[in-house]
Each structure stands twice: as structure tokens, then as C-alpha cells.
Design a protein around this motif. Structure first.
Motif, PDB file in Angstrom:
ATOM      1  N   ARG A 138       4.882  -2.438  -5.357  1.00  0.00           N
ATOM      2  CA  ARG A 138       3.447  -1.740  -4.372  1.00  0.00           C
ATOM      3  C   ARG A 138       2.479  -2.299  -5.290  1.00  0.00           C
ATOM      4  O   ARG A 138       2.063  -2.096  -5.327  1.00  0.00           O
ATOM      5  CB  ARG A 138       4.448  -0.670  -4.854  1.00  0.00           C
TER       6      ARG A 138
ATOM      7  N   TYR B 286       1.532   0.997   1.357  1.00  0.00           N
ATOM      8  CA  TYR B 286       2.261   0.374   1.070  1.00  0.00           C
ATOM      9  C   TYR B 286       3.861   0.908   2.101  1.00  0.00           C
ATOM     10  O   TYR B 286       3.997   1.810   1.608  1.00  0.00           O
ATOM     11  CB  TYR B 286       2.659  -0.277  -0.449  1.00  0.00           C
TER      12      TYR B 286
ATOM     13  N   SER C 259      -1.132  -3.220  -4.439  1.00  0.00           N
ATOM     14  CA  SER C 259      -2.163  -2.562  -4.487  1.00  0.00           C
ATOM     15  C   SER C 259      -3.059  -3.224  -4.899  1.00  0.00           C
ATOM     16  O   SER C 259      -4.488  -3.460  -5.285  1.00  0.00           O
ATOM     17  CB  SER C 259      -1.778  -1.306  -5.333  1.00  0.00           C
TER      18      SER C 259
ATOM     19  N   SER D 111       7.862   0.391   3.157  1.00  0.00           N
ATOM     20  CA  SER D 111       8.945  -0.397   2.813  1.00  0.00           C
ATOM     21  C   SER D 111       9.866  -0.850   3.867  1.00  0.00           C
ATOM     22  O   SER D 111      10.020   0.750   4.332  1.00  0.00           O
ATOM     23  CB  SER D 111       9.862   0.536   1.569  1.00  0.00           C
TER      24      SER D 111
ATOM     25  N   HIS E  12      10.690  -3.482  -2.160  1.00  0.00           N
ATOM     26  CA  HIS E  12      10.657  -2.229  -2.186  1.00  0.00           C
ATOM     27  C   HIS E  12      10.148  -2.072  -4.075  1.00  0.00           C
ATOM     28  O   HIS E  12      10.511  -0.323  -4.290  1.00  0.00           O
ATOM     29  CB  HIS E  12      11.173  -1.468  -1.735  1.00  0.00           C
TER      30      HIS E  12
END
Length: 144
Positions: free
Chosen positions: A108, A119, A112, A121, A103
Motif C-alpha cells: 500500500r 488502494y 501511495s 486489495s 495487500h
């Protein structure tokens, strides 16, 4: 409307009826996969399940999902980020939601960069997952 898909392991899919969406779920932990599937099935959809990238690839050879949910940390040489990049190259308009216990902002960013649309978590709430799925799926009016 999209086809409902009946899956027997990773052997392929058979069209049996109509549904609003086909969702590919790739998660190596069977208990998490089951809980996500049960949550998704609160909506009119069909969930195609795979425990690793190889199973997901076999499913993708016979079916085109409307949404993909991918765990980042999958077993084997190809992980969820690799599969995400492959899906993005093959299906540029496919919404892809990464599901991960990772996380940090860099995690993230990696999602991407691989082509993920969103996204989420772990742990996440079932309602939070459904909200994301609803936001990512095309509206029924835009579906063929």
C-alpha cells in the motif's frame, strides 16, 4: 458531461455520445478485467480496457480518463506502479485506484509513493469497488 468512448482494441477512441465518466481499467487478466468492467458499467460510465502498460499508453495518447484503475502486477518491464507514477506526473488531478492481490502495508505504501489516490486489495466485492469509484470520481456538478 464527458464523451463516451468506443474502443476497438488499442487502436484509439472515437467519440460517439455523452456519458458521465470515462474510466481507464488496466488489468492483464481478461476474466478479472471483464468482471470489473461489468461492475463499473452498473454506473453511467465508459470503461477503456488495457491488458498492459503499452496498451494503456496507446489509449492515453488519444483519451483523457476521469479515473484510472490499475493492477499492480502487469506483464512487461513497466508495471502498474510505474504507470501510476507516469500518470501522476502527466495528470496531477487524476484519481488513481490501485487494484492488487498484494495487500501488505508495504505494498500500500508503494502505491501511495507512486501517486495512487487509493488502494483496493483483491479479492474485493463489486459493491466495495463501486463505493471506491463513486468516492473518487468528481461530482457531476464539478465536471466541465
Amino acid at each position: 458531461m464527458h464523451n463516451i468512448i468506443f474502443i476497438t482494441s488499442a487502436l484509439g477512441c472515437i467519440t460517439v455520445a455523452q456519458s458521465n465518466a470515462v474510466i481507464l481499467l488496466v488489468e492483464d487478466h481478461a476474466d478479472i478485467r471483464r468482471l470489473v468492467r461489468m461492475t463499473l458499467e452498473m454506473e453511467p460510465c465508459t470503461v477503456l480496457e488495457a491488458g498492459d502498460v503499452q496498451e494503456a499508453t496507446a489509449l492515453l495518447n488519444t483519451c483523457r480518463p476521469d479515473l484510472a484503475l490499475l493492477d499492480v502486477m502487469l506483464p512487461g518491464p513497466r508495471n502498474g506502479l510505474t504507470l501510476c507514477a507516469e500518470l501522476r506526473a502527466s495528470f496531477p488531478d487524476l484519481p488513481i485506484l490501485m487494484l492488487s492481490a498484494l495487500h501488505a502495508p508495504s505494498d500500500r505504501d508503494a502505491g501511495s509513493s507512486a501517486g495512487a489516490t487509493d488502494y483496493l486489495s483483491k479479492p474485493f466485492s463489486p459493491l466495495g469497488l463501486l463505493d471506491r469509484v463513486r468516492a473518487l470520481l468528481p461530482s457531476p456538478a464539478s465536471q466541465p
